[in-house]
Scaffold this active site. Structure first.
Site, mmCIF file in Angstrom:
data_model
loop_
_atom_site.group_PDB
_atom_site.id
_atom_site.type_symbol
_atom_site.label_atom_id
_atom_site.label_comp_id
_atom_site.label_asym_id
_atom_site.label_seq_id
_atom_site.Cartn_x
_atom_site.Cartn_y
_atom_site.Cartn_z
ATOM 1 N NE ARG A 87 -2.963 0.055 3.261
ATOM 2 C CZ ARG A 87 -3.908 -0.887 3.177
ATOM 3 N NH1 ARG A 87 -4.812 -0.817 2.246
ATOM 4 N NH2 ARG A 87 -3.929 -1.878 4.041
ATOM 5 C CE1 TYR A 88 0.247 4.144 4.279
ATOM 6 C CE2 TYR A 88 0.646 1.933 5.123
ATOM 7 C CZ TYR A 88 -0.071 3.112 5.149
ATOM 8 O OH TYR A 88 -1.088 3.262 6.036
ATOM 9 N NE ARG A 91 4.746 1.828 6.409
ATOM 10 C CZ ARG A 91 4.506 3.066 5.972
ATOM 11 N NH1 ARG A 91 5.217 3.598 4.990
ATOM 12 N NH2 ARG A 91 3.517 3.775 6.490
ATOM 13 C CB CYS A 100 -4.768 -16.229 14.603
ATOM 14 S SG CYS A 100 -4.762 -15.095 13.213
ATOM 15 C CB CYS A 104 -9.527 -10.904 17.576
ATOM 16 S SG CYS A 104 -7.849 -11.330 18.095
ATOM 17 C CB CYS A 107 -10.089 -10.332 13.205
ATOM 18 S SG CYS A 107 -8.786 -10.399 11.969
ATOM 19 N NE ARG A 109 -4.908 -8.425 6.596
ATOM 20 C CZ ARG A 109 -3.846 -8.010 7.284
ATOM 21 N NH1 ARG A 109 -3.419 -8.691 8.329
ATOM 22 N NH2 ARG A 109 -3.205 -6.924 6.904
ATOM 23 C CG ASP A 268 -9.860 -1.585 10.514
ATOM 24 O OD1 ASP A 268 -9.752 -0.380 10.236
ATOM 25 O OD2 ASP A 268 -8.887 -2.311 10.823
ATOM 26 C CG ASP A 305 -5.934 0.865 7.682
ATOM 27 O OD1 ASP A 305 -5.809 1.272 6.512
ATOM 28 O OD2 ASP A 305 -5.092 0.161 8.272
ATOM 29 C CE LYS A 312 -2.130 0.371 10.060
ATOM 30 N NZ LYS A 312 -1.603 -0.164 8.779
HETATM 31 C C1 PLP Z 1 -0.670 -1.048 8.605
HETATM 32 C C2 PLP Z 1 0.021 -1.344 7.385
HETATM 33 C C3 PLP Z 1 1.388 -1.119 7.257
HETATM 34 C C4 PLP Z 1 2.227 -0.590 8.392
HETATM 35 O O1 PLP Z 1 1.993 0.760 8.602
HETATM 36 P P1 PLP Z 1 2.894 1.563 9.620
HETATM 37 O O2 PLP Z 1 2.210 2.899 9.691
HETATM 38 O O3 PLP Z 1 4.264 1.611 9.051
HETATM 39 O O4 PLP Z 1 2.870 0.816 10.906
HETATM 40 C C5 PLP Z 1 2.005 -1.395 6.063
HETATM 41 N N1 PLP Z 1 1.305 -1.863 5.006
HETATM 42 C C6 PLP Z 1 -0.016 -2.071 5.105
HETATM 43 C C7 PLP Z 1 -0.704 -2.597 3.913
HETATM 44 C C8 PLP Z 1 -0.711 -1.826 6.281
HETATM 45 O O5 PLP Z 1 -2.021 -2.071 6.349
HETATM 46 S S1 SF4 Z 2 -6.720 -9.591 15.074
HETATM 47 FE FE1 SF4 Z 2 -7.145 -11.097 13.442
HETATM 48 S S2 SF4 Z 2 -5.149 -11.547 12.552
HETATM 49 FE FE2 SF4 Z 2 -4.776 -10.620 14.564
HETATM 50 S S3 SF4 Z 2 -4.652 -12.351 15.998
HETATM 51 FE FE3 SF4 Z 2 -6.760 -11.630 16.029
HETATM 52 S S4 SF4 Z 2 -7.773 -12.948 14.514
HETATM 53 FE FE4 SF4 Z 2 -5.581 -13.113 14.107
#
Ligand code: PLP
Ligand code: SF4
Length: 341
Positions: A87-88, A91, A100, A104, A107, A109, A268, A305, A312
């Site tokens: 996304r960025y 990174r 996991c 959660c 979550c 995802r 989220d 996000d 974010k």
């Molecule tokens: C959260 C996230 C990151 C990390 O973001 P930081 O602000 O550096 O902690 C990197 N890539 C994606 C896709 C994310 O969702």
């Molecule tokens: S928030 Fe989602 S990805 Fe993270 S530990 Fe919980 S279930 Fe797993």
């Protein structure tokens, strides 16, 4: 996803009196949609229902609101190859597995984690790593998932080695909940797997000071002894940590354990999570209450996000307003001060 597995998990909740037998039938339906798992350590060390509610399925999860999404932060539109989210520019997230220690209930995802959505194949891992190799802007690789620490240590070690060997990658970060929910699994093998010439950081997911018992403190210490700085991310959750006293206790307990609070996430909009939602104004008010009351070390950055994959954004209380050339700055006690440049 294996329904049988999920129902077995529900049965253990029944045995522990965390749910009633009347609730079980409804919860089996929840478990068919979203994975359920509570680790042994959490079951043994958590007495507070407010903390357990992060993992115990609730019938409200079947209530999907109109604005809730199966991919709330738009991971898929930023995924150039399977297992990578880019996304960025500098990174990437690297998601070698979708399993996991716990699932959660809130979550982001949740549509994509669980047993049966296990692990990338060897070929998929190769393609993901090739993508990182051929993208020189990537300064940092963030192992995420699922929980990367669930991988067998030998497997994780191989991945860490391959990522470490990429010249332009300088930082390797792990996003994990394992040291909090299964601290006994921070083994010598795991510590060894994390060894790298590159800078290694860990971000643990922790939402309540009650999650940090002696076993967790010990696990964190083991990781820190390897020279790995640990940060935390927390999610603002209704009934779990949505008052300033609880956030204060959480952040102080983290710092006492040499963990720097990094992010407090606004929840989220994942499907079936509205019963955990705290509104943005309340979240900002909570952050304002903490400012000045706890040290800078204990402050986390409150972020949203942006739905749709825009990344974010810090959304904490706004202390600065402007009228022409005149600024008004609010101090931690709420007094306004004029400021000129
Ligand atoms: C959260 C996230 C990151 C990390 O973001 P930081 O602000 O550096 O902690 C990197 N890539 C994606 C896709 C994310 O969702
Ligand atoms: S928030 Fe989602 S990805 Fe993270 S530990 Fe919980 S279930 Fe797993």
């Amino acid at each position: 996803m294996s329904t049988k597995n999920n129902i077995k998990n529900c049965q253990s909740l029944l045995d522990k009196d965390l749910i009633t037998s009347e609730e079980l039938t409804g919860l089996e339906k929840v478990a068919q949609k979203f994975s359920v798992s509570i680790s042994k350590s959490v079951l043994e060390n958590t007495s507070s229902p407010d903390v357990l509610k992060q993992y115990v399925p609730a019938i409200e999860e079947l209530d999907v609101k109109e604005d809730e999404l199966d991919d709330p932060i738009g991971d898929s539109i930023h995924s150039p190859v399977k297992g990578i989210v880019h996304r960025y520019p500098d990174r990437v997230l690297f998601k070698p597995l979708h399993v996991c220690e716990v699932y959660c209930r809130f979550c982001f995802r949740r549509e994509n984690v669980g047993r049966g959505k296990e692990i990338l194949s060897n070929e998929e891992i190769d393609s993901a790593i090739q993508y990182i190799e051929k993208t020189p802007e990537i300064f940092e690789v963030i192992f995420s998932g699922g929980d990367p620490f669930v991988l067998a240590p030998e497997k994780l070690a191989k991945l860490v080695k391959r990522i470490s060997d990429i010249e332009h990658v300088q930082v390797i970060r792990f996003h994990t909940r394992l040291p909090i929910v299964s601290p006994e699994k921070v083994s010598a093998g795991l510590l060894e797997a994390l060894e790298s010439e590159k800078a290694v950081f860990i971000v643990v997911h922790c939402n309540s000071h009650e999650e940090i018992h002696d076993g967790v403190s010990l696990a964190l210490k083991k990781l820190q002894k390897e020279g790995i700085p640990i940060l935390s991310q927390s999610v603002l959750l209704k009934g779990v940590n949505d008052c300033s006293e609880k956030l204060e206790q959480l952040f102080r307990t983290l710092v006492k354990n040499r963990v720097k609070p990094y992010y407090l996430h606004h929840l989220d909009k994942a499907e079936g999570t509205s019963h955990f939602r705290v509104d943005l104004t309340s979240g900002q008010e909570l952050m304002k209450e903490l400012r000045g009351k706890v040290s800078g070390l204990c402050q986390a950055n409150y972020v949203i996000d942006v739905p749709g994959g825009f990344g974010k954004v810090p959304v904490g209380h706004n202390y600065v307003s402007q009228d022409g050339k005149e600024f008004f700055i609010e101090d931690w006690q709420g007094c306004q001060h004029k400021y000129f440049d």
